[in-house]
Design a protein around this motif. Structure first.
Motif, PDB file in Angstrom:
ATOM      1  N   LEU A 137       0.819  -1.205   0.000  1.00 64.24           N
ATOM      2  CA  LEU A 137       0.000   0.000   0.000  1.00 64.24           C
ATOM      3  C   LEU A 137       0.859   1.264   0.000  1.00 64.24           C
ATOM      4  CD1 LEU A 137      -2.908   1.198   0.285  1.00 64.24           C
ATOM      5  CD2 LEU A 137      -2.529   1.146   2.749  1.00 64.24           C
ATOM      6  N   LEU A 138       1.910   1.274   0.813  1.00 65.42           N
ATOM      7  CA  LEU A 138       2.740   2.464   0.957  1.00 65.42           C
ATOM      8  C   LEU A 138       3.770   2.634  -0.161  1.00 65.42           C
ATOM      9  CD1 LEU A 138       3.405   2.310   4.794  1.00 65.42           C
ATOM     10  CD2 LEU A 138       1.945   3.943   3.590  1.00 65.42           C
ATOM     11  N   PHE A 139       4.377   1.532  -0.611  1.00 62.50           N
ATOM     12  CA  PHE A 139       5.508   1.638  -1.520  1.00 62.50           C
ATOM     13  C   PHE A 139       5.325   0.892  -2.837  1.00 62.50           C
ATOM     14  CE2 PHE A 139       7.323   1.361   2.874  1.00 62.50           C
ATOM     15  CZ  PHE A 139       7.522   2.719   3.037  1.00 62.50           C
ATOM     16  N   GLY A 140       4.197   0.212  -3.013  1.00 62.08           N
ATOM     17  CA  GLY A 140       4.041  -0.622  -4.195  1.00 62.08           C
ATOM     18  C   GLY A 140       2.754  -0.386  -4.941  1.00 62.08           C
ATOM     19  N   ASN A 141       2.257  -1.458  -5.528  1.00 64.34           N
ATOM     20  CA  ASN A 141       1.035  -1.415  -6.314  1.00 64.34           C
ATOM     21  C   ASN A 141       0.350  -2.785  -6.243  1.00 64.34           C
ATOM     22  OD1 ASN A 141       2.464  -3.105  -8.140  1.00 64.34           O
ATOM     23  ND2 ASN A 141       3.295  -1.320  -9.179  1.00 64.34           N
ATOM     24  N   LEU A 142      -0.661  -2.990  -7.063  1.00 68.25           N
ATOM     25  CA  LEU A 142      -1.390  -4.258  -7.040  1.00 68.25           C
ATOM     26  C   LEU A 142      -0.484  -5.432  -7.397  1.00 68.25           C
ATOM     27  CD1 LEU A 142      -4.026  -5.820  -6.727  1.00 68.25           C
ATOM     28  CD2 LEU A 142      -4.522  -5.331  -9.138  1.00 68.25           C
ATOM     29  N   GLN A 143       0.380  -5.240  -8.363  1.00 65.92           N
ATOM     30  CA  GLN A 143       1.297  -6.309  -8.758  1.00 65.92           C
ATOM     31  C   GLN A 143       2.234  -6.666  -7.605  1.00 65.92           C
ATOM     32  OE1 GLN A 143       3.685  -5.404 -12.180  1.00 65.92           O
ATOM     33  NE2 GLN A 143       4.445  -7.479 -12.380  1.00 65.92           N
ATOM     34  N   THR A 144       2.747  -5.672  -6.914  1.00 66.91           N
ATOM     35  CA  THR A 144       3.590  -5.894  -5.744  1.00 66.91           C
ATOM     36  C   THR A 144       2.850  -6.718  -4.704  1.00 66.91           C
ATOM     37  OG1 THR A 144       4.606  -3.727  -6.092  1.00 66.91           O
ATOM     38  CG2 THR A 144       4.961  -4.745  -3.955  1.00 66.91           C
ATOM     39  N   LEU A 145       1.597  -6.365  -4.455  1.00 60.72           N
ATOM     40  CA  LEU A 145       0.780  -7.075  -3.477  1.00 60.72           C
ATOM     41  C   LEU A 145       0.592  -8.536  -3.873  1.00 60.72           C
ATOM     42  CD1 LEU A 145      -1.030  -7.035  -0.939  1.00 60.72           C
ATOM     43  CD2 LEU A 145      -2.923  -6.391  -2.443  1.00 60.72           C
ATOM     44  N   VAL A 146       0.220  -8.781  -5.125  1.00 61.78           N
ATOM     45  CA  VAL A 146      -0.031 -10.151  -5.596  1.00 61.78           C
ATOM     46  C   VAL A 146       1.232 -10.998  -5.501  1.00 61.78           C
ATOM     47  CG1 VAL A 146      -0.615 -11.532  -7.630  1.00 61.78           C
ATOM     48  CG2 VAL A 146      -1.974  -9.514  -7.070  1.00 61.78           C
ATOM     49  N   PHE A 147       2.346 -10.480  -6.018  1.00 58.53           N
ATOM     50  CA  PHE A 147       3.589 -11.249  -6.007  1.00 58.53           C
ATOM     51  C   PHE A 147       4.088 -11.482  -4.579  1.00 58.53           C
ATOM     52  CE2 PHE A 147       5.401 -10.546 -10.538  1.00 58.53           C
ATOM     53  CZ  PHE A 147       4.154 -10.760 -11.084  1.00 58.53           C
ATOM     54  N   SER A 148       4.002 -10.453  -3.743  1.00 57.14           N
ATOM     55  CA  SER A 148       4.466 -10.579  -2.361  1.00 57.14           C
ATOM     56  C   SER A 148       3.607 -11.542  -1.557  1.00 57.14           C
ATOM     57  CB  SER A 148       4.493  -9.211  -1.686  1.00 57.14           C
ATOM     58  OG  SER A 148       5.439  -8.391  -2.298  1.00 57.14           O
ATOM     59  N   LEU A 149       2.292 -11.471  -1.730  1.00 61.39           N
ATOM     60  CA  LEU A 149       1.410 -12.403  -1.019  1.00 61.39           C
ATOM     61  C   LEU A 149       1.646 -13.836  -1.462  1.00 61.39           C
ATOM     62  CD1 LEU A 149      -2.042 -10.576  -0.710  1.00 61.39           C
ATOM     63  CD2 LEU A 149      -0.493 -11.257   1.140  1.00 61.39           C
ATOM     64  N   ALA A 150       1.823 -14.041  -2.751  1.00 60.51           N
ATOM     65  CA  ALA A 150       2.088 -15.391  -3.257  1.00 60.51           C
ATOM     66  C   ALA A 150       3.385 -15.933  -2.677  1.00 60.51           C
ATOM     67  CB  ALA A 150       2.143 -15.388  -4.784  1.00 60.51           C
ATOM     68  N   GLY A 151       4.427 -15.115  -2.720  1.00 53.28           N
ATOM     69  CA  GLY A 151       5.708 -15.541  -2.166  1.00 53.28           C
ATOM     70  C   GLY A 151       5.637 -15.806  -0.676  1.00 53.28           C
ATOM     71  N   ALA A 152       4.984 -14.912   0.045  1.00 57.29           N
ATOM     72  CA  ALA A 152       4.868 -15.070   1.500  1.00 57.29           C
ATOM     73  C   ALA A 152       4.047 -16.301   1.867  1.00 57.29           C
ATOM     74  CB  ALA A 152       4.250 -13.818   2.116  1.00 57.29           C
ATOM     75  N   ALA A 153       2.966 -16.555   1.136  1.00 58.95           N
ATOM     76  CA  ALA A 153       2.104 -17.704   1.442  1.00 58.95           C
ATOM     77  C   ALA A 153       2.858 -19.021   1.259  1.00 58.95           C
ATOM     78  CB  ALA A 153       0.855 -17.678   0.560  1.00 58.95           C
ATOM     79  N   VAL A 154       3.543 -19.170   0.149  1.00 59.08           N
ATOM     80  CA  VAL A 154       4.276 -20.409  -0.115  1.00 59.08           C
ATOM     81  C   VAL A 154       5.452 -20.544   0.853  1.00 59.08           C
ATOM     82  CG1 VAL A 154       5.607 -21.684  -1.849  1.00 59.08           C
ATOM     83  CG2 VAL A 154       3.547 -20.459  -2.528  1.00 59.08           C
ATOM     84  N   SER A 155       6.164 -19.444   1.063  1.00 59.01           N
ATOM     85  CA  SER A 155       7.315 -19.439   1.950  1.00 59.01           C
ATOM     86  C   SER A 155       6.931 -19.787   3.390  1.00 59.01           C
ATOM     87  CB  SER A 155       7.976 -18.064   1.907  1.00 59.01           C
ATOM     88  OG  SER A 155       9.010 -17.971   2.844  1.00 59.01           O
ATOM     89  N   LEU A 156       5.941 -19.094   3.903  1.00 56.54           N
ATOM     90  CA  LEU A 156       5.530 -19.342   5.293  1.00 56.54           C
ATOM     91  C   LEU A 156       4.988 -20.752   5.491  1.00 56.54           C
ATOM     92  CD1 LEU A 156       3.877 -16.025   6.504  1.00 56.54           C
ATOM     93  CD2 LEU A 156       5.838 -17.188   7.492  1.00 56.54           C
ATOM     94  N   THR A 157       4.231 -21.237   4.528  1.00 58.51           N
ATOM     95  CA  THR A 157       3.702 -22.594   4.638  1.00 58.51           C
ATOM     96  C   THR A 157       4.843 -23.598   4.765  1.00 58.51           C
ATOM     97  OG1 THR A 157       1.733 -22.006   3.366  1.00 58.51           O
ATOM     98  CG2 THR A 157       2.257 -24.355   3.524  1.00 58.51           C
TER      99      THR A 157
END
Length: 165
Positions: free
Chosen positions: A69-89
């Motif tokens: 929200l502060l430093f990115g855009n929708l693409q940043t959000l999608v890619f970061s959430l995907a990476g975080a979800a797989v990584s954290l799992t």
């Protein structure tokens, strides 16, 4: 949840956001798109071992959302959430076995984060050719994960007496 724990988690969100921003300002890692050290993962590995997986997931999701929200855009959000979800799992599952050190868990997290981001990129761009970039990112994920895991291990040793709850 006790006030001390809520305050600690709030500080963890703030610290991981600061580390995200600092990482985005390091020019050496912007030469190769997507390659980062994963500084915020230091907070996630520490939390996973000290507080638990549920709180770690909450901190991670809030960090990703706020940084996007502060430093990115929708693409940043999608890619970061995907990476975080797989990584954290993956990190949660490995940590739960009790067989892996923070370094191994962090390395797996670094590699899996890249796998999640490549999967999101394939869907976003509607092309599979993005997968050819995965070996480069996997190498960086291993190296960065090892460095972050070593740092997290040191933090866990040094701060084991700090009361969180």
């Amino acid at each position: 949840m006790k006030a001390r724990k809520v305050a600690f988690l709030g500080l963890s969100i703030a610290l991981s956001m600061i580390l995200s921003f600092v990482e985005s300002q390091i020019p050496a890692f912007t030469v190769i798109p997507g390659m980062k050290v994963g500084l915020p993962n230091l907070v996630m590995v520490f939390l996973l071992y000290r507080v638990g997986w549920k709180e770690t997931v909450v901190v991670s999701v809030l960090r990703v959302a706020l940084v996007s929200l502060l430093f990115g855009n929708l693409q940043t959000l999608v890619f970061s959430l995907a990476g975080a979800a797989v990584s954290l799992t993956g990190m949660i599952l490995l940590k739960k076995t009790g067989l892996f050190s923070p370094v191994a868990v962090s390395v797996a997290g670094g590699v899996l984060h890249n796998v999640g981001q490549i999967a999101a990129a394939c869907l976003w761009t509607q092309t599979r050719q993005v997968v050819y970039y995965l070996p480069v990112l996997m190498f960086s994920g291993i190296a960065a994960g090892a460095v972050i895991g070593l740092a997290a291990g040191l933090l866990l040793k040094r701060l084991k007496t700090v009361r969180i709850e």
